[in-house]
Scaffold this motif. Sequence first.
Motif, PDB file in Angstrom:
ATOM      1  N   GLN A   3      74.889 -42.769  57.653  1.00  0.00           N
ATOM      2  CA  GLN A   3      74.372 -43.860  56.830  1.00  0.00           C
ATOM      3  C   GLN A   3      75.335 -45.041  56.914  1.00  0.00           C
ATOM      4  OE1 GLN A   3      71.488 -43.905  54.607  1.00  0.00           O
ATOM      5  NE2 GLN A   3      70.935 -42.269  56.000  1.00  0.00           N
ATOM      6  N   THR A   4      74.799 -46.232  56.844  1.00  0.00           N
ATOM      7  CA  THR A   4      75.620 -47.441  56.889  1.00  0.00           C
ATOM      8  C   THR A   4      75.150 -48.405  55.821  1.00  0.00           C
ATOM      9  OG1 THR A   4      76.289 -49.330  58.221  1.00  0.00           O
ATOM     10  CG2 THR A   4      74.143 -48.413  58.708  1.00  0.00           C
ATOM     11  N   SER A   5      76.055 -49.172  55.281  1.00  0.00           N
ATOM     12  CA  SER A   5      75.664 -50.179  54.287  1.00  0.00           C
ATOM     13  C   SER A   5      75.651 -51.570  54.912  1.00  0.00           C
ATOM     14  CB  SER A   5      76.625 -50.139  53.101  1.00  0.00           C
ATOM     15  OG  SER A   5      77.935 -50.433  53.545  1.00  0.00           O
ATOM     16  N   ARG A   6      75.537 -51.646  56.202  1.00  0.00           N
ATOM     17  CA  ARG A   6      75.532 -52.932  56.899  1.00  0.00           C
ATOM     18  C   ARG A   6      74.315 -53.754  56.491  1.00  0.00           C
ATOM     19  NH1 ARG A   6      80.231 -51.451  57.603  1.00  0.00           N
ATOM     20  NH2 ARG A   6      81.072 -50.987  59.627  1.00  0.00           N
ATOM     21  N   ARG A   7      74.535 -55.075  56.462  1.00  0.00           N
ATOM     22  CA  ARG A   7      73.454 -55.995  56.108  1.00  0.00           C
ATOM     23  C   ARG A   7      73.094 -56.841  57.325  1.00  0.00           C
ATOM     24  NH1 ARG A   7      74.524 -59.710  52.631  1.00  0.00           N
ATOM     25  NH2 ARG A   7      76.728 -59.713  53.066  1.00  0.00           N
ATOM     26  N   VAL A   8      71.805 -56.873  57.619  1.00  0.00           N
ATOM     27  CA  VAL A   8      71.300 -57.613  58.772  1.00  0.00           C
ATOM     28  C   VAL A   8      70.280 -58.631  58.278  1.00  0.00           C
ATOM     29  CG1 VAL A   8      70.081 -57.433  60.983  1.00  0.00           C
ATOM     30  CG2 VAL A   8      71.664 -55.622  60.282  1.00  0.00           C
ATOM     31  N   LEU A   9      70.412 -59.851  58.762  1.00  0.00           N
ATOM     32  CA  LEU A   9      69.488 -60.931  58.414  1.00  0.00           C
ATOM     33  C   LEU A   9      68.649 -61.268  59.637  1.00  0.00           C
ATOM     34  CD1 LEU A   9      68.589 -63.133  56.354  1.00  0.00           C
ATOM     35  CD2 LEU A   9      70.401 -64.584  57.330  1.00  0.00           C
ATOM     36  N   LEU A  10      67.345 -61.284  59.463  1.00  0.00           N
ATOM     37  CA  LEU A  10      66.408 -61.683  60.522  1.00  0.00           C
ATOM     38  C   LEU A  10      66.032 -63.132  60.276  1.00  0.00           C
ATOM     39  CD1 LEU A  10      64.052 -58.565  60.499  1.00  0.00           C
ATOM     40  CD2 LEU A  10      66.169 -58.911  61.776  1.00  0.00           C
ATOM     41  N   VAL A  11      66.235 -63.987  61.282  1.00  0.00           N
ATOM     42  CA  VAL A  11      66.032 -65.422  61.110  1.00  0.00           C
ATOM     43  C   VAL A  11      65.014 -65.955  62.114  1.00  0.00           C
ATOM     44  CG1 VAL A  11      67.138 -67.695  61.190  1.00  0.00           C
ATOM     45  CG2 VAL A  11      68.357 -65.757  60.205  1.00  0.00           C
ATOM     46  N   GLY A  12      63.969 -66.586  61.571  1.00  0.00           N
ATOM     47  CA  GLY A  12      63.018 -67.324  62.393  1.00  0.00           C
ATOM     48  C   GLY A  12      62.001 -66.487  63.137  1.00  0.00           C
ATOM     49  N   HIS A  13      61.716 -65.294  62.636  1.00  0.00           N
ATOM     50  CA  HIS A  13      60.751 -64.413  63.292  1.00  0.00           C
ATOM     51  C   HIS A  13      59.423 -64.462  62.543  1.00  0.00           C
ATOM     52  CE1 HIS A  13      63.990 -62.624  65.674  1.00  0.00           C
ATOM     53  NE2 HIS A  13      64.696 -62.635  64.562  1.00  0.00           N
ATOM     54  N   VAL A  25      65.707 -52.019  63.234  1.00  0.00           N
ATOM     55  CA  VAL A  25      67.054 -52.127  62.661  1.00  0.00           C
ATOM     56  C   VAL A  25      67.290 -50.978  61.693  1.00  0.00           C
ATOM     57  CG1 VAL A  25      68.543 -53.519  61.164  1.00  0.00           C
ATOM     58  CG2 VAL A  25      67.250 -54.609  63.006  1.00  0.00           C
ATOM     59  N   SER A  26      66.304 -50.664  60.868  1.00  0.00           N
ATOM     60  CA  SER A  26      66.440 -49.566  59.908  1.00  0.00           C
ATOM     61  C   SER A  26      66.648 -48.232  60.618  1.00  0.00           C
ATOM     62  CB  SER A  26      65.213 -49.495  59.004  1.00  0.00           C
ATOM     63  OG  SER A  26      65.134 -50.654  58.206  1.00  0.00           O
ATOM     64  N   LEU A 112      62.666 -53.277  71.710  1.00  0.00           N
ATOM     65  CA  LEU A 112      62.674 -52.752  70.342  1.00  0.00           C
ATOM     66  C   LEU A 112      62.498 -51.237  70.348  1.00  0.00           C
ATOM     67  CD1 LEU A 112      60.629 -55.381  68.323  1.00  0.00           C
ATOM     68  CD2 LEU A 112      63.085 -54.996  68.320  1.00  0.00           C
ATOM     69  N   GLY A 113      63.387 -50.572  69.651  1.00  0.00           N
ATOM     70  CA  GLY A 113      63.336 -49.118  69.543  1.00  0.00           C
ATOM     71  C   GLY A 113      63.979 -48.367  70.689  1.00  0.00           C
ATOM     72  N   SER A 114      64.411 -49.075  71.722  1.00  0.00           N
ATOM     73  CA  SER A 114      65.021 -48.400  72.871  1.00  0.00           C
ATOM     74  C   SER A 114      66.433 -47.915  72.541  1.00  0.00           C
ATOM     75  CB  SER A 114      65.078 -49.340  74.081  1.00  0.00           C
ATOM     76  OG  SER A 114      66.047 -50.362  73.861  1.00  0.00           O
ATOM     77  N   LYS A 115      66.902 -46.947  73.293  1.00  0.00           N
ATOM     78  CA  LYS A 115      68.265 -46.441  73.102  1.00  0.00           C
ATOM     79  C   LYS A 115      69.286 -47.558  73.307  1.00  0.00           C
ATOM     80  CE  LYS A 115      67.387 -41.653  74.311  1.00  0.00           C
ATOM     81  NZ  LYS A 115      67.684 -40.543  75.217  1.00  0.00           N
ATOM     82  N   GLU A 116      69.039 -48.422  74.286  1.00  0.00           N
ATOM     83  CA  GLU A 116      69.949 -49.539  74.554  1.00  0.00           C
ATOM     84  C   GLU A 116      70.031 -50.485  73.357  1.00  0.00           C
ATOM     85  OE1 GLU A 116      70.409 -53.346  77.578  1.00  0.00           O
ATOM     86  OE2 GLU A 116      68.865 -51.867  77.976  1.00  0.00           O
ATOM     87  N   MET A 117      68.874 -50.828  72.766  1.00  0.00           N
ATOM     88  CA  MET A 117      68.862 -51.724  71.612  1.00  0.00           C
ATOM     89  C   MET A 117      69.578 -51.085  70.427  1.00  0.00           C
ATOM     90  SD  MET A 117      66.124 -52.686  68.813  1.00  0.00           S
ATOM     91  CE  MET A 117      66.776 -51.218  68.074  1.00  0.00           C
ATOM     92  N   ILE A 118      69.326 -49.813  70.196  1.00  0.00           N
ATOM     93  CA  ILE A 118      69.975 -49.111  69.091  1.00  0.00           C
ATOM     94  C   ILE A 118      71.486 -49.124  69.286  1.00  0.00           C
ATOM     95  CG2 ILE A 118      70.304 -46.824  68.031  1.00  0.00           C
ATOM     96  CD1 ILE A 118      67.240 -46.418  68.518  1.00  0.00           C
ATOM     97  N   LYS A 119      71.936 -48.859  70.488  1.00  0.00           N
ATOM     98  CA  LYS A 119      73.377 -48.870  70.781  1.00  0.00           C
ATOM     99  C   LYS A 119      73.965 -50.263  70.539  1.00  0.00           C
ATOM    100  CE  LYS A 119      76.800 -47.836  74.248  1.00  0.00           C
ATOM    101  NZ  LYS A 119      77.181 -48.146  75.582  1.00  0.00           N
ATOM    102  N   MET A 120      73.272 -51.301  70.998  1.00  0.00           N
ATOM    103  CA  MET A 120      73.752 -52.676  70.802  1.00  0.00           C
ATOM    104  C   MET A 120      73.880 -53.009  69.318  1.00  0.00           C
ATOM    105  SD  MET A 120      71.508 -54.601  73.710  1.00  0.00           S
ATOM    106  CE  MET A 120      72.383 -56.149  73.830  1.00  0.00           C
ATOM    107  N   LEU A 121      72.869 -52.662  68.533  1.00  0.00           N
ATOM    108  CA  LEU A 121      72.900 -52.957  67.098  1.00  0.00           C
ATOM    109  C   LEU A 121      74.019 -52.195  66.400  1.00  0.00           C
ATOM    110  CD1 LEU A 121      69.150 -53.055  66.028  1.00  0.00           C
ATOM    111  CD2 LEU A 121      70.775 -54.954  66.074  1.00  0.00           C
ATOM    112  N   ARG A 122      74.188 -50.929  66.728  1.00  0.00           N
ATOM    113  CA  ARG A 122      75.217 -50.120  66.087  1.00  0.00           C
ATOM    114  C   ARG A 122      76.611 -50.642  66.423  1.00  0.00           C
ATOM    115  NH1 ARG A 122      73.842 -45.981  63.336  1.00  0.00           N
ATOM    116  NH2 ARG A 122      75.686 -44.723  63.742  1.00  0.00           N
ATOM    117  N   GLU A 123      76.821 -51.022  67.658  1.00  0.00           N
ATOM    118  CA  GLU A 123      78.123 -51.571  68.038  1.00  0.00           C
ATOM    119  C   GLU A 123      78.361 -52.917  67.366  1.00  0.00           C
ATOM    120  OE1 GLU A 123      78.157 -51.445  72.319  1.00  0.00           O
ATOM    121  OE2 GLU A 123      78.636 -49.295  72.323  1.00  0.00           O
ATOM    122  N   ALA A 124      77.334 -53.773  67.325  1.00  0.00           N
ATOM    123  CA  ALA A 124      77.476 -55.086  66.694  1.00  0.00           C
ATOM    124  C   ALA A 124      77.769 -54.950  65.207  1.00  0.00           C
ATOM    125  CB  ALA A 124      76.210 -55.912  66.910  1.00  0.00           C
ATOM    126  N   ALA A 125      77.193 -53.927  64.579  1.00  0.00           N
ATOM    127  CA  ALA A 125      77.393 -53.716  63.149  1.00  0.00           C
ATOM    128  C   ALA A 125      78.662 -52.921  62.851  1.00  0.00           C
ATOM    129  CB  ALA A 125      76.175 -53.004  62.561  1.00  0.00           C
TER     130      ALA A 125
END
Length: 133
Positions: A3-13, A25-26, A112-125
Amino acid sequence: MEQTSRRVLLVGHCGPDSSYLRISVSSALPGGQVSFANDDSEFQAALRNPPDLILINRVLDGMFSMESGVELIRFLRKSYPQIKTMLVSNYPEAQEEAIAAGALPGFGKRQLGSKEMIKMLREAAGVGEATRA
């Protein structure tokens, strides 16, 4: 996944993209908080308590004084250098421009939903250790 308490903001979608992004993201950051900004006032309000990561659309959908996500990344880099940003775009040239403006490598909607995207988001967060599982 931890579990993570990271906060992500989606802008302009747009609405449908925001929904898909929120789900992705969730999934990548269980327990994280996802919020949205679709105009300048919502965006400025969100920056009062800066999120851990901002996912910015290539072309800002909504009521923004800027049209380009890359332009917004440049603004954030100057005004809020501590905030991590990523561009959401399928276009490699837009990703290159965003990285040159100060963003982390982003991803496209096709990822969206790919292993690569998940890895990128987790590393960025900052949840990189769990990406090795």
